[in-house]
Design an enzyme around this catalytic site. Sequence first.
Site, PDB file in Angstrom:
ATOM      1  N   HIS A 252     102.387   1.918   0.335  1.00 53.02           N
ATOM      2  CA  HIS A 252     101.906   0.477  -0.527  1.00 53.02           C
ATOM      3  C   HIS A 252     100.629   0.273  -1.001  1.00 53.02           C
ATOM      4  CE1 HIS A 252     100.552  -3.651  -0.121  1.00 53.02           C
ATOM      5  NE2 HIS A 252     101.870  -4.069   0.580  1.00 53.02           N
ATOM      6  N   TYR A 282      96.622   1.810  -6.314  1.00 51.32           N
ATOM      7  CA  TYR A 282      95.919   0.613  -6.936  1.00 51.32           C
ATOM      8  C   TYR A 282      94.279   0.914  -7.472  1.00 51.32           C
ATOM      9  CZ  TYR A 282      98.866  -2.678  -4.870  1.00 51.32           C
ATOM     10  OH  TYR A 282      99.639  -3.997  -4.373  1.00 51.32           O
ATOM     11  N   GLU A 356     102.856  -1.535 -13.941  1.00 49.88           N
ATOM     12  CA  GLU A 356     103.155  -2.756 -14.584  1.00 49.88           C
ATOM     13  C   GLU A 356     102.230  -3.148 -15.566  1.00 49.88           C
ATOM     14  OE1 GLU A 356     104.939  -5.000 -10.878  1.00 49.88           O
ATOM     15  OE2 GLU A 356     106.417  -3.859 -10.529  1.00 49.88           O
ATOM     16  N   TYR A 417     113.607  -5.441  -8.398  1.00 44.45           N
ATOM     17  CA  TYR A 417     113.475  -6.638  -6.996  1.00 44.45           C
ATOM     18  C   TYR A 417     114.791  -7.592  -6.783  1.00 44.45           C
ATOM     19  CZ  TYR A 417     108.851  -4.992  -5.874  1.00 44.45           C
ATOM     20  OH  TYR A 417     108.194  -3.773  -5.126  1.00 44.45           O
ATOM     21  N   GLU A 443     109.800   2.181  -8.446  1.00 41.86           N
ATOM     22  CA  GLU A 443     109.208   0.948  -8.089  1.00 41.86           C
ATOM     23  C   GLU A 443     110.502  -0.193  -7.831  1.00 41.86           C
ATOM     24  OE1 GLU A 443     106.066  -0.890  -7.090  1.00 41.86           O
ATOM     25  OE2 GLU A 443     106.275  -2.624  -7.376  1.00 41.86           O
ATOM     26  N   GLU A 484     105.655  -7.910   5.817  1.00 41.54           N
ATOM     27  CA  GLU A 484     106.349  -8.822   4.678  1.00 41.54           C
ATOM     28  C   GLU A 484     107.871  -8.180   4.826  1.00 41.54           C
ATOM     29  OE1 GLU A 484     104.539  -8.375   1.261  1.00 41.54           O
ATOM     30  OE2 GLU A 484     104.378  -5.678   0.838  1.00 41.54           O
TER      31      GLU A 484
HETATM   32  C1  IDC Z   1     103.141  -6.407  -3.140  1.00 41.50           C
HETATM   33  C2  IDC Z   1     102.139  -5.964  -1.868  1.00 41.50           C
HETATM   34  C3  IDC Z   1     101.438  -7.087  -1.922  1.00 41.50           C
HETATM   35  C4  IDC Z   1     100.331  -6.970  -1.820  1.00 41.50           C
HETATM   36  C5  IDC Z   1     100.172  -7.954  -3.788  1.00 41.50           C
HETATM   37  C6  IDC Z   1      98.863  -7.399  -4.490  1.00 41.50           C
HETATM   38  O1  IDC Z   1     103.648  -5.989  -1.956  1.00 41.50           O
HETATM   39  O2  IDC Z   1     102.266  -7.468  -0.327  1.00 41.50           O
HETATM   40  O3  IDC Z   1      99.547  -8.954  -1.060  1.00 41.50           O
HETATM   41  O4  IDC Z   1     101.569  -6.637  -4.305  1.00 41.50           O
HETATM   42  O5  IDC Z   1      98.329  -6.358  -4.408  1.00 41.50           O
HETATM   43  C7  IDC Z   1     105.054  -5.235  -7.738  1.00 41.50           C
HETATM   44  C8  IDC Z   1     103.824  -4.376  -7.443  1.00 41.50           C
HETATM   45  C9  IDC Z   1     103.335  -4.449  -5.869  1.00 41.50           C
HETATM   46  C10 IDC Z   1     103.718  -5.756  -4.942  1.00 41.50           C
HETATM   47  C11 IDC Z   1     105.060  -6.322  -5.853  1.00 41.50           C
HETATM   48  C12 IDC Z   1     105.818  -7.088  -4.622  1.00 41.50           C
HETATM   49  O6  IDC Z   1     104.029  -3.080  -8.053  1.00 41.50           O
HETATM   50  O7  IDC Z   1     102.049  -4.313  -5.856  1.00 41.50           O
HETATM   51  O8  IDC Z   1     103.300  -5.290  -4.481  1.00 41.50           O
HETATM   52  N1  IDC Z   1     105.757  -5.978  -6.789  1.00 41.50           N
HETATM   53  O9  IDC Z   1     105.181  -8.789  -4.642  1.00 41.50           O
HETATM   54  N2  IDC Z   1     105.588  -5.707  -8.361  1.00 41.50           N
HETATM   55  C13 IDC Z   1     107.274  -6.332  -9.076  1.00 41.50           C
HETATM   56  C14 IDC Z   1     106.510  -6.673  -7.121  1.00 41.50           C
END
Ligand code: IDC
Length: 515
Positions: A252, A282, A356, A417, A443, A484
Amino acid sequence: MKLKLTIITLTAVFIMIMLLQSAFAFSDVSESEWYTENIRNMVSLGLLSGYEDGTFRPDDDITYAEFISVAKRCVTGANAQPTGSHWASGNMKYAYDNRWYDYDEVYDADFDKPITRQMAVKVTAIAFSIPENEHDNNAYYHYMTSIKDFDQIPGRYAYLVIRAYNNKLLTGDENERFNPLSHLTRAEACAIIMRASSNSVHTPVQSETADPAPVQNYINGGVSQNGRLSVIGTQLCNQNGEPVVLHGMSSHGIQWYSNFASYNSVKNTAGYGANIFRIAMYTAENGYISQRDSIKQTVFSAIDSALMNDMYVILDWHILSDGDPLQYVNEAKEFFAEASLKYADTPNLIYEICNEPSGNVSWSNNVKPYAEQVIPVIRQNTNAIVLVGSPTWSQDVDAAANDPLYFDNIMYTCHFYAGTHGSQLRDKIDYALSKNAPIFISEWGTSAADGSGGVYLNQSAEWLDFLNARGISWVNWSLCDKAESSAALNPGTNPDSVWTENDLSESGKYVMGMF
Ligand code: IDC
């Protein structure tokens, strides 16, 4: 008249059966054993014979060469001509060429060693094309608990074992254990081969020149086995130019969950079969841009966790809310210059230069120009794989494929996803591949795109089948205990203990089972 003929025919058939039975009667195989019928069938089909002294030795071990040769004869009707000094070398070559086993599973020196149960299952499942129905009826969950030593089965065999159980090729011992590393007896070999051949949907191969099976089971080892990676065509390959597939977890946000990037945490994933780990650094959201030195230290120690576990590691410049990669291009160049120099001699590293891109950005005007500045900085130090994202949160792989980057060892990331994205995105991947653009899933989640909801395991299975069929590597979001659904661990999991099933979330159980 007719009746008389029938009686004569029946008597003749009966006498023949009696004769055949006595011909296949062995002094050490009694009629009442569970395996007697299987042995008799194997012998009468000429697949395996007894010994000159009239014994069959049902409890003796069977070797790799013997078992694989039996399977070969059963599937194709004949032995292959030896290709080397070992009597079974031709059969073994055939088995290897058809991916019944990988090069690191059976070495030449192992031919005459007893075959393990896990390898016997693998060979049988592939040789006889045993149907892949382990996704049905939650078979995975069922066997995960009912096979008492399921956690002892290495990840690369877990699904094959489930497939074998599900198709009734074998059962566990009296304690409901599979015993993956135990030897297979001759009697058990007869049973598994006979059951597989009656179960099989295999169309027998007609001749030795038949097309080999499609390449589906790629080599799946760690860095010490595969060395430096490169891209050939659209395929990720190891140092010998052989196809390789990487599976593993993404952290994460490392600014929040660095405790799950510890040596022991990463080791847990390796224990489930992962050979890659991704570090999500990040940039915004209290990430690298606002606290460079401390985040860098955290990232370097997370890299060490992966290196010490013999794993590949993705260093991910995790842009998210900062959707235009050009916004921090100078910081990115500085960071990747330092990291790629530090790890220039380390074959484990993969550089992901923009997680992304999103918002008002396009491939040709933002992402590609960014990549054209950052990649040369990395190339000063290393020819390692570089992963490049695309607009719409790394889903516009078609745009990248239409206007590709001209560097070696580049792959385009695609993120999905399972609760949100489906066949439309898969079509884009196929389009990109058709244009020779290599794809890497750096991812994906079993949840919806916001990281929660679901989990969507049927949709996930559809995705993974699609990726497996194309030899595409993937990394799952995410290795943490956040509440989550995309998180692989239940809240409160100790990052440094050896995880059990109780620590894994529903997503974690599924994903770790797929390594
Ligand atoms: C999400 C985390 C969540 C956090 C959010 C913002 O799961 O806990 O609050 O980011 O920081 C992505 C991103 C990834 C996201 C994930 C799910 O690369 O950082 O993590 N996601 O939303 N792209 C599509 C989905």
